[in-house]
Design an enzyme around this catalytic site. Structure first.
Site, short mmCIF file in Angstrom:
data_model
loop_
_atom_site.label_atom_id
_atom_site.label_comp_id
_atom_site.label_asym_id
_atom_site.label_seq_id
_atom_site.Cartn_x
_atom_site.Cartn_y
_atom_site.Cartn_z
CG HIS A 6 23.07 -15.33 19.69
ND1 HIS A 6 22.84 -16.48 18.97
CD2 HIS A 6 22.53 -15.55 20.92
CE1 HIS A 6 22.19 -17.35 19.72
NE2 HIS A 6 21.99 -16.81 20.92
CB CYS A 26 20.94 -15.76 24.18
SG CYS A 26 22.26 -15.65 25.41
#
EC number: 2.3.2.-
Length: 221
Positions: free
Chosen positions: A178, A194
């Site tokens: 992301h 992440c």
């Protein structure tokens, strides 16, 4: 948009079987870069997208190795595969003929790092952020977003784009590739697990990826 029913982070890590710290060439030796064919240091200016105004990134303040660039890259992985080298803080989008697009990344803090294989099941522009309950337990200030989510925007932790990683059983792993508004975190271990890219970079990667089982992601420690 609500996320699908997910496995816990522990369950994902437990299913991951890969080990090692670098990509592997046809000969079984670590993958190597020999040259930069093109660098995109001029691609980090102000961007208006879907009504959101992303600020320019002062890219000159970031080590040049983390600027998006096309590099020589020997690997057994097929073109279109994403290889994440968490130790070196690079993400490679494999191209044909021994090349790859290399992006600088930020990775998980110690204790939240992960490795293994997954695929990109779906992708979202300007995603809503739903932190997992495990994160809310550690950070009560984000608990209000577990159910309702944080609306899209330039301050959203998922940034301008998110790619959602699922395991081979079709289950959400809770891990994402992301964007991030925190450009200075690129090259560091700052996230909760992440893989984060500068917003201008995740937008570039997003356009190259077609979700599905063929959109393979290999994460290496």
């Amino acid at each position: 948009m609500r996320l699908r029913n997910a496995l816990t982070v522990f369950g994902f890590v437990a299913t991951m079987a890969l080990t090692g710290c670098s990509t592997t060439s046809e000969s079984g030796k670590p993958g190597t870069e020999t040259a930069t064919a093109k660098i995109f240091s001029d691609s980090y200016g102000k961007v208006t997208d879907a009504g959101y105004a992303l600020p320019a990134i002062p890219i000159e303040k970031l080590n040049k190795k983390f600027h998006r660039q096309i590099v020589s890259y020997q690997t057994k992985e097929k073109a279109g595969t994403i290889v994440v080298d968490t130790r070196e803080r690079f993400l490679y989008y494999v191209l044909p003929n021994g090349r790859a697009i290399r992006y600088g990344i930020g990775v998980g803090k110690q204790g939240f790092a992960w490795q293994g294989e997954a695929y990109i099941a779906w992708k979202q522009a300007w995603p809503t952020w739903h932190p997992p309950k495990e994160m809310a337990a550690r950070k009560p200030e984000v608990a209000k977003y577990v159910e309702d989510g944080m609306e899209p925007g330039v301050r959203n932790p998922l940034g301008a784009r998110a790619l959602y990683l699922f395991n081979d059983k079709g289950q959400d792993t809770l891990f994402r590739l992301h964007g991030t508004p925190e450009w200075a975190s690129i090259g560091t271990a700052a996230s909760s697990g992440c893989i984060r890219l500068m917003n201008q970079d995740i937008m570039d990667l997003y356009d190259r990826v077609r979700p599905g089982k063929a959109a393979r992601v290999v994460v290496l420690q």
